[in-house]
Design a protein around this motif. Structure first.
Motif, mmCIF file in Angstrom:
data_model
loop_
_atom_site.group_PDB
_atom_site.id
_atom_site.type_symbol
_atom_site.label_atom_id
_atom_site.label_comp_id
_atom_site.label_asym_id
_atom_site.label_seq_id
_atom_site.Cartn_x
_atom_site.Cartn_y
_atom_site.Cartn_z
ATOM 1 N N LEU A 251 0.944 10.131 -15.710
ATOM 2 C CA LEU A 251 -0.033 9.330 -14.977
ATOM 3 C C LEU A 251 0.305 9.326 -13.494
ATOM 4 C CD1 LEU A 251 -2.522 7.544 -15.546
ATOM 5 C CD2 LEU A 251 -0.969 5.593 -15.643
ATOM 6 N N ASN A 252 1.597 9.139 -13.161
ATOM 7 C CA ASN A 252 2.024 9.148 -11.758
ATOM 8 C C ASN A 252 1.847 10.532 -11.148
ATOM 9 O OD1 ASN A 252 2.691 6.442 -11.721
ATOM 10 N ND2 ASN A 252 4.824 6.802 -12.273
ATOM 11 N N HIS A 253 2.097 11.581 -11.951
ATOM 12 C CA HIS A 253 1.926 12.945 -11.456
ATOM 13 C C HIS A 253 0.454 13.215 -11.129
ATOM 14 C CE1 HIS A 253 2.719 17.185 -10.871
ATOM 15 N NE2 HIS A 253 1.760 17.472 -11.747
ATOM 16 N N LYS A 254 -0.436 12.744 -11.973
ATOM 17 C CA LYS A 254 -1.876 12.918 -11.727
ATOM 18 C C LYS A 254 -2.310 12.170 -10.480
ATOM 19 C CE LYS A 254 -3.287 13.562 -16.527
ATOM 20 N NZ LYS A 254 -3.986 12.964 -17.681
ATOM 21 N N GLU A 255 -1.761 10.959 -10.270
ATOM 22 C CA GLU A 255 -2.115 10.182 -9.078
ATOM 23 C C GLU A 255 -1.614 10.857 -7.810
ATOM 24 O OE1 GLU A 255 -0.642 6.226 -9.592
ATOM 25 O OE2 GLU A 255 -2.132 5.717 -11.110
ATOM 26 N N GLU A 256 -0.411 11.456 -7.884
ATOM 27 C CA GLU A 256 0.148 12.125 -6.707
ATOM 28 C C GLU A 256 -0.610 13.410 -6.392
ATOM 29 O OE1 GLU A 256 4.261 12.658 -7.636
ATOM 30 O OE2 GLU A 256 4.717 10.528 -7.421
ATOM 31 N N ALA A 257 -1.098 14.090 -7.421
ATOM 32 C CA ALA A 257 -1.809 15.351 -7.213
ATOM 33 C C ALA A 257 -3.198 15.133 -6.619
ATOM 34 C CB ALA A 257 -1.932 16.109 -8.533
ATOM 35 N N GLY A 258 -3.829 14.016 -6.973
ATOM 36 C CA GLY A 258 -5.189 13.736 -6.498
ATOM 37 C C GLY A 258 -5.146 13.107 -5.122
ATOM 38 N N PRO A 259 -6.267 13.248 -4.342
ATOM 39 C CA PRO A 259 -6.322 12.615 -3.021
ATOM 40 C C PRO A 259 -6.391 11.101 -3.171
ATOM 41 C CG PRO A 259 -8.442 13.600 -3.575
ATOM 42 C CD PRO A 259 -7.481 13.968 -4.660
ATOM 43 N N SER A 260 -5.665 10.411 -2.336
ATOM 44 C CA SER A 260 -5.617 8.953 -2.392
ATOM 45 C C SER A 260 -5.849 8.395 -1.005
ATOM 46 C CB SER A 260 -4.262 8.509 -2.930
ATOM 47 O OG SER A 260 -4.173 7.113 -2.919
ATOM 48 N N THR A 261 -6.835 7.522 -0.892
ATOM 49 C CA THR A 261 -7.104 6.884 0.400
ATOM 50 C C THR A 261 -6.474 5.511 0.476
ATOM 51 O OG1 THR A 261 -9.182 6.000 -0.481
ATOM 52 C CG2 THR A 261 -9.275 8.118 0.688
ATOM 53 N N ALA A 262 -6.158 4.922 -0.679
ATOM 54 C CA ALA A 262 -5.545 3.591 -0.689
ATOM 55 C C ALA A 262 -4.030 3.736 -0.680
ATOM 56 C CB ALA A 262 -5.972 2.826 -1.937
#
Length: 196
Positions: A166-177
């Motif tokens: 889950l953390n890997h997916k969040e790091e791979a995707g663009p995050s504005t927050a």
């Protein structure tokens, strides 16, 4: 024992103890009456330190554990042991004796409604309370010893793996927050264990 007497025949037993068909009746009803393990509301208990597991995260992790077959494996492990435990053998003997004694008070006739008799016996067994107390003892002998040594390590490992992906997916995707504080897996596992 219930005696069967037909015209011109000698008496014979209606059913041997333990031979009545046992559907999902009394066991399921007794389990439902107790409610889910870990609490009566179906909600995870409050976590130590005031933390609370996010319901969505807990739901995702539980679904992941189910999809990995972990709950099925736990169920198989417990069922493989259950008939060797004294609590199960005691409960089975008590139910067999109860049924035998109940059937001994009835005489078979061609007009006897066996389904009604079977349902009456189920209701009497449920009313006696022997199933609820017996099942609680079985759980304490079969499930409880496995929680800390078998189930918890496997659940913790699966939760760590799930949260890592889950953390890997969040790091791979663009995050504005800005990134939120990472979830403490020990808190999450404690929120999941009551669902076992």
């Amino acid at each position: 024992m219930l005696n069967v007497t037909s015209p011109g025949a000698s008496p014979r037993p209606l059913a041997a103890p333990g031979r009545l068909r046992q559907g999902p009746g009394p066991h399921t009803q007794a389990r439902a009456a107790r409610g889910p393990r870990g609490g009566g509301s179906g909600q995870p208990p409050p976590l130590p330190g005031g933390g609370a597991a996010e319901p969505e995260l807990v739901s995702m992790i539980v679904n992941h554990l189910k999809s990995q077959g972990l709950f099925d494996q736990f169920r198989r492990d417990c069922l493989a042991d259950v008939d060797t435990k004294p609590a199960y053998q005691n409960l089975r003997q008590r139910v067999d004796n109860f049924v035998s004694n109940h059937l001994a008070t009835h005489t078979w006739s061609p007009h006897l409604n066996k389904n009604q008799l079977r349902n009456n016996i189920r209701q009497q067994v449920l009313k006696s309370g022997m199933l609820e107390s017996g099942i609680d003892r079985i759980i304490s002998q079969v499930v409880d010893p496995k929680i800390n040594h078998t189930f918890r390590p496997q659940v913790e490992k699966a939760v760590h793996e799930f949260l890592a992906t889950l953390n890997h997916k969040e790091e791979a995707g663009p995050s504005t927050a800005p990134s939120e504080e990472k979830t403490d897996t020990s808190v999450t596992v404690q929120g999941i264990l009551p669902f076992l």
